[in-house]
Scaffold this motif. Structure first.
Motif, PDB file in Angstrom:
ATOM      1  N   GLY A  16       0.778  -1.231   0.000  1.00 19.31           N
ATOM      2  CA  GLY A  16       0.000   0.000   0.000  1.00 19.31           C
ATOM      3  C   GLY A  16       0.806   1.277   0.000  1.00 19.31           C
TER       4      GLY A  16
ATOM      5  N   SER B 107       0.129   3.528  -3.340  1.00 16.30           N
ATOM      6  CA  SER B 107      -1.232   4.088  -3.358  1.00 16.30           C
ATOM      7  C   SER B 107      -1.389   5.162  -2.285  1.00 16.30           C
ATOM      8  CB  SER B 107      -2.262   2.984  -3.142  1.00 16.30           C
ATOM      9  OG  SER B 107      -2.265   2.071  -4.225  1.00 16.30           O
ATOM     10  N   THR B 108      -0.881   4.882  -1.089  1.00 13.96           N
ATOM     11  CA  THR B 108      -0.989   5.863  -0.006  1.00 13.96           C
ATOM     12  C   THR B 108      -0.211   7.121  -0.342  1.00 13.96           C
ATOM     13  OG1 THR B 108      -1.240   4.058   1.595  1.00 13.96           O
ATOM     14  CG2 THR B 108      -0.629   6.223   2.465  1.00 13.96           C
TER      15      THR B 108
ATOM     16  N   THR C 251       2.525   1.983   6.341  1.00 10.18           N
ATOM     17  CA  THR C 251       1.452   1.124   5.866  1.00 10.18           C
ATOM     18  C   THR C 251       1.613  -0.237   6.546  1.00 10.18           C
ATOM     19  OG1 THR C 251       2.715   0.286   3.975  1.00 10.18           O
ATOM     20  CG2 THR C 251       1.467   2.349   3.650  1.00 10.18           C
TER      21      THR C 251
ATOM     22  N   HIS D 219      -9.029  -2.300   0.970  1.00 10.48           N
ATOM     23  CA  HIS D 219      -7.676  -1.881   1.357  1.00 10.48           C
ATOM     24  C   HIS D 219      -7.379  -0.461   0.894  1.00 10.48           C
ATOM     25  CE1 HIS D 219      -7.334  -3.460  -2.722  1.00 10.48           C
ATOM     26  NE2 HIS D 219      -6.146  -2.914  -2.851  1.00 10.48           N
ATOM     27  N   GLN D 220      -7.988  -0.050  -0.240  1.00  8.30           N
ATOM     28  CA  GLN D 220      -7.770   1.319  -0.702  1.00  8.30           C
ATOM     29  C   GLN D 220      -8.501   2.314   0.196  1.00  8.30           C
ATOM     30  OE1 GLN D 220      -5.445   1.937  -2.509  1.00  8.30           O
ATOM     31  NE2 GLN D 220      -5.365   0.894  -4.489  1.00  8.30           N
TER      32      GLN D 220
ATOM     33  N   ASN E 263      -6.128   2.686   2.949  1.00  3.51           N
ATOM     34  CA  ASN E 263      -5.008   3.529   2.517  1.00  3.51           C
ATOM     35  C   ASN E 263      -5.396   5.004   2.539  1.00  3.51           C
ATOM     36  OD1 ASN E 263      -3.361   1.297   2.047  1.00  3.51           O
ATOM     37  ND2 ASN E 263      -3.827   1.200  -0.133  1.00  3.51           N
TER      38      ASN E 263
END
Length: 459
Positions: A64, A67-68, A182, A278-279, A282
């Motif tokens: 992650g 994306s984070t 993360t 999960h997004q 994030n």
């Protein structure tokens, strides 16, 4: 500036940037990181420490991170700050790793900054060689280039993703105002440690005196390592599920609606154009990180800033649609934790009857763990290998799957062949989906193949 780089000539600029990449590839690769900071610090010192001219938010973890990082950068940019973004690895072109104000850095800027720093890199190379050490590695030189580009832009704040580990990763040559973590799990065990606790202690090395520490929910051993590292320098540490949390998420067209309880306020029904629970987590971590940077628990982020920042975020290679008729997705899951998030997202966000996975995995990864995690969602596997010299041969993956009693599989030595076999399978019945996954390298190659073969139907 390179002599063959003509201002305004895009082809010359692209050639010059490609030449930079070739020079970087002549150095020790990313699979051979050197556990040191002195070399990167020395190069930055010779350049006048460009990394000290802007604020830094640094991100470590197992899954992650990219994306984070993209979410944090997008929110900060919506807030009105000029941003830098440093991520790795790239999918198609190495300039993806350096972003300036929401855009991939220009080829001209990369080539110009490389020409500026080359003499100083050569000086450090000579010093290292004289001392019996390897010259600056690919990633060390790239980190110096990234910081030089941010200083040249200039940016107000850079969001920097750790390459591997934390304590000795070259990005840690700079001091971050906010250290973000993360979820930490087993990965790169040959380099970082055999247990979650050992790996977390290495990653917690990004915590510097005066930093704010913001973490996703962690395994108890990882949480303790972060708490200990923060306490050692008297830094405050906050964790998801305690000081901030994802309150609610719901499937929406093209993504999801999330409600987040931050430290400075609650942010209801934010649209996030990405798939997967999960997004949503994030995004929750990103919001907490931005709160920490802008004022901690005292200053909520403006609603319009959050709405704009999250709506505009993109995460290439993460549940990305690259083909229609039949539908083909790519996802950069390259360890069991990432595979689990992928399977969960497919079950929640995609209404299909059968899923085939096109899989290629690198040798230093937990192939058995990835495959057994994907298996419950799989109607079948199409094994292949990327062009990376570290790729596990496709036939070896097929034998491993058979030994694990996984669903039926075939294998092909090239992604092109394996993907076409999977697409033909998907065309034989309705409500079938193809997912290409297992390695970031494979995903990058798949994006190129899909573009070249025009897998997406045009209106």
């Amino acid at each position: 500036m390179s002599d063959d780089l003509i201002p305004g000539d895009e082809s010359s600029a692209a050639d010059a940037a490609d030449a930079v990449y070739r020079e970087l590839l002549e150095r020790l690769g990313e699979a051979q990181p050197q556990p040191r900071l002195g070399a990167t610090k020395r190069a930055l010192e010779l350049l006048g420490n460009p990394e000290s001219s802007f604020a830094i938010i640094q991100i470590a973890g197992t899954n992650g991170k990219t994306s984070t990082a993209r979410m944090i950068e997008s929110i900060l940019r919506a807030h009105g700050l000029r941003t830098g973004l440093f991520t790795s690895p790239h999918l198609v072109r190495f300039t993806e790793r350096i972003g300036i104000d929401g855009e991939r850095i220009s080829d001209e800027a990369v080539a110009r900054n490389w020409d500026d720093i080359k003499p100083y890199l050569a000086m450090v190379d000579a010093e290292l060689t004289a001392a019996g050490e390897p010259a600056l590695t690919f990633f060390e030189a790239l980190t110096v280039l990234g910081f030089a580009c941010f200083g040249d832009a200039p940016v107000d704040v850079a969001v920097v993703e750790v390459g591997m580990g934390g304590a000795w990763d070259s990005t840690n040559a700079a001091d971050a105002e906010v250290a973000v973590f993360t979820p930490i799990d087993l990965d790169h065990v040959q380099r970082l440690g055999k247990t979650i606790a050992e790996i977390a202690r290495t990653k917690a090395g990004i915590i510097k005196p005066g930093a704010q520490v913001v973490s996703a929910a962690q395994h108890p051993d990882a949480r303790q390592a972060i708490v200990d590292a923060a306490a050692a320098v008297d830094d405050p540490a906050v964790f998801e599920g305690e000081e901030f949390a994802l309150v609610q998420d719901a499937v929406a067209v093209g993504g999801q609606l999330i409600t987040v309880r931050g430290r400075a306020g609650t942010y209801p029904e934010l649209y996030l154009p990405l798939y997967g629970d999960h997004q949503g987590r994030n995004a929750t971590l990103a919001i907490a990180a931005v709160e920490a940077f802008l004022g901690g628990a005292t200053q909520p982020i403006a609603e319009d800033v959050l709405a704009e920042g999250l709506t505009e975020v993109a995460s290439p290679g993460r549940l990305q649609l690259i083909g229609t008729e039949p539908t083909v997705l790519v996802d950069a899951a390259h360890n069991p934790h990432g595979a689990a998030s992928l399977v969960a997202a497919l079950g929640s966000y995609f209404d299909v009857d059968e899923i085939a996975f096109v899989v290629g995995i690198l040798q230093d990864k937990d192939a058995a763990g990835i495959l057994t995690t994907l298996a419950p969602a799989a109607s079948g596997f199409f094994f292949t290998q990327s062009e990376s010299e570290r790729a596990i041969p496709a036939e070896e993956l097929s034998r491993l799957a058979a030994s694990l009693d996984l669903p039926a599989s075939t294998f092909a030595d090239t992604l092109d062949e394996a993907a076409e076999d999977a697409r033909r399978w998907a065309e034989e019945a309705p409500r079938r989906l193809v997912v290409i996954t297992g390695s970031i390298t494979l995903v990058g190659e798949a994006i190129e193949v899909a573009d070249d073969r025009e897998w997406k139907a045009t209106a």
